[in-house]
Design a protein around this motif. Structure first.
Motif, short mmCIF file in Angstrom:
data_model
loop_
_atom_site.label_atom_id
_atom_site.label_comp_id
_atom_site.label_asym_id
_atom_site.label_seq_id
_atom_site.Cartn_x
_atom_site.Cartn_y
_atom_site.Cartn_z
N ASP A 203 0.82 -1.21 0.00
CA ASP A 203 0.00 0.00 0.00
C ASP A 203 0.86 1.26 0.00
O ASP A 203 0.39 2.34 0.36
N HIS A 219 0.21 6.75 -0.24
CA HIS A 219 -0.49 5.52 0.11
C HIS A 219 -1.38 5.10 -1.05
O HIS A 219 -2.12 5.90 -1.62
N ASN A 220 -1.27 3.85 -1.40
CA ASN A 220 -2.04 3.28 -2.50
C ASN A 220 -3.35 2.71 -1.97
O ASN A 220 -3.37 2.04 -0.94
N LYS A 221 -4.44 2.99 -2.66
CA LYS A 221 -5.73 2.47 -2.24
C LYS A 221 -5.76 0.95 -2.34
O LYS A 221 -6.42 0.27 -1.57
N ASN A 222 -5.04 0.42 -3.33
CA ASN A 222 -4.98 -1.02 -3.53
C ASN A 222 -3.72 -1.58 -2.89
O ASN A 222 -2.69 -0.92 -2.85
N ASP A 223 -3.81 -2.80 -2.41
CA ASP A 223 -2.65 -3.47 -1.83
C ASP A 223 -2.01 -4.31 -2.93
O ASP A 223 -2.44 -5.42 -3.22
#
Length: 349
Positions: A203, A219-223
């Motif tokens: 993330d 920060h990435n919304k998807n992991d």
């Protein structure tokens, strides 16, 4: 890359591109037979490809020769087992980089092979994918794997308390989890020779863009599984790979060693935090003893605490007089706190 509005037309045009790329002198006849089309219909697809920039034509109608145009695209996946980055570059993607200006091709070769080698040697995955797109304006390279993920990998091997610390360490350079076989310079220099450089894993996202004074921790919304690297450079770029190396290297007396670095202090500033503690200062200073000249970039940092400043600018500099530690892009408040720490001889909070 969208070559047409219908699937059949896309297949036909991909066939033509692959045939011309392979120097098949009978591509016209082969396409007519394969797709049961007239010569006129095939020429219609060739004309469309020329308009799109995927092909270029040389000579008159009777002796016309088709060559690849400036717009090129290729993607492929490979097993990481036994893979060699140079083979992939020249064998599978060389046609995209052909006829580029020499300095630009040097940069593409360096970034492509360095990032692919990282996936081969460090990802602990099984598959790596590569996509390269060349337009009339720029080249974009994407390399992704299904491994552990670079930030988690670094945090685990180096025993870091938080994967976010991996981004700060990467930005300094000379970071490697395999010092016997790697210098740790690849990501540092690749991020600086390309106009746009992005790593996302889990993330977390690390972003470095030319012309932007900040490195970013996002920060990435998807992991995301594994590691994804995206890098781009303009075709009219005047960047020089050697010049970038030289900028961060020492003199002849120092054997031109990679001994200079820029530390983006903001990467140590996690959401909701302020830089006030000695532990944060030590996070910033981790491994900087590997360098002779260190620029601490305070871009995006509007406040630091007295203990933080004292640890960096009094304690560390006193214990490491051989390292030139220079703050850059400081606000008036940050500068005032730094000067107070430097002038203090007995401050021990």
């Amino acid at each position: 890359m969208k070559l047409a509005t219908t699937k059949r037309a896309e297949i036909i045009r991909r066939f033509l591109l692959n045939s011309i790329k392979a120097s098949n002198s009978h591509f016209l006849h082969d396409a007519m037979e394969t797709f049961e089309l007239t010569r006129q219909a095939i020429h219609g697809h060739l004309t469309a490809l020329i308009k799109m920039g995927c092909l270029a034509a040389e000579g008159n109608t009777k002796a016309r020769r088709y060559i690849l145009g400036p717009v090129r695209f290729h993607k492929a996946e490979f097993s990481l087992n036994g893979l060699k980055e140079s083979d992939v570059y020249y064998r599978d993607f060389g046609f995209i980089f052909n006829d580029l200006p020499r300095e630009l091709e040097n940069i593409c070769h360096y970034g492509f092979t360095e990032m692919l080698n990282n996936a081969i040697d460090h990802s602990e995955g099984s598959i790596v994918g590569v996509e390269v797109e060349r337009t009339r304006e720029l080249i974009m390279i994407r390399i992704y794997d299904d491994g552990e993920g670079i930030f988690n990998h670094i945090a685990r091997i180096l025993n870091l308390s938080d994967p976010r610390e991996s981004l700060l360490e990467l930005s300094k350079g000379k970071l490697t989890t395999d010092p016997d076989n790697h210098s740790g310079q690849g990501i540092f220099f690749t991020s600086r020779v390309f106009d746009h450089f992005l790593i996302y894993s889990g993330d977390l996202i690390f972003s470095h863009n030319e012309g932007d004074k900040n490195d970013y921790l996002l920060h990435n919304k998807n992991d995301e599984i594994g590691t994804h690297v995206l890098m781009g450079i303009a075709l009219n770029s005047d960047k020089n790979l050697k010049a970038v190396f030289d900028y961060f290297s020492g003199s002849e007396d120092e054997n031109f060693a990679f001994n200079k670095t820029v530390v983006p202090v903001k990467l140590a500033l996690y959401e909701g935090e302020r830089l006030v503690s000695r532990s944060q200062a030590k996070r910033i200073l981790n491994r900087v003893e590997k360098f002779k000249t260190v620029w601490l970039d305070f871009q995006g940092v509007d406040f630091i605490g007295q203990a933080f400043a004292d640890e960096v600018f009094r304690v560390f500099t006193r214990n490491n007089p051989h390292i030139e530690l220079t703050p850059i892009h400081t606000t008036k408040d940050v500068t005032r706190t730094i000067l107070a720490a430097k002038s203090s001889t007995d401050y021990e909070p």
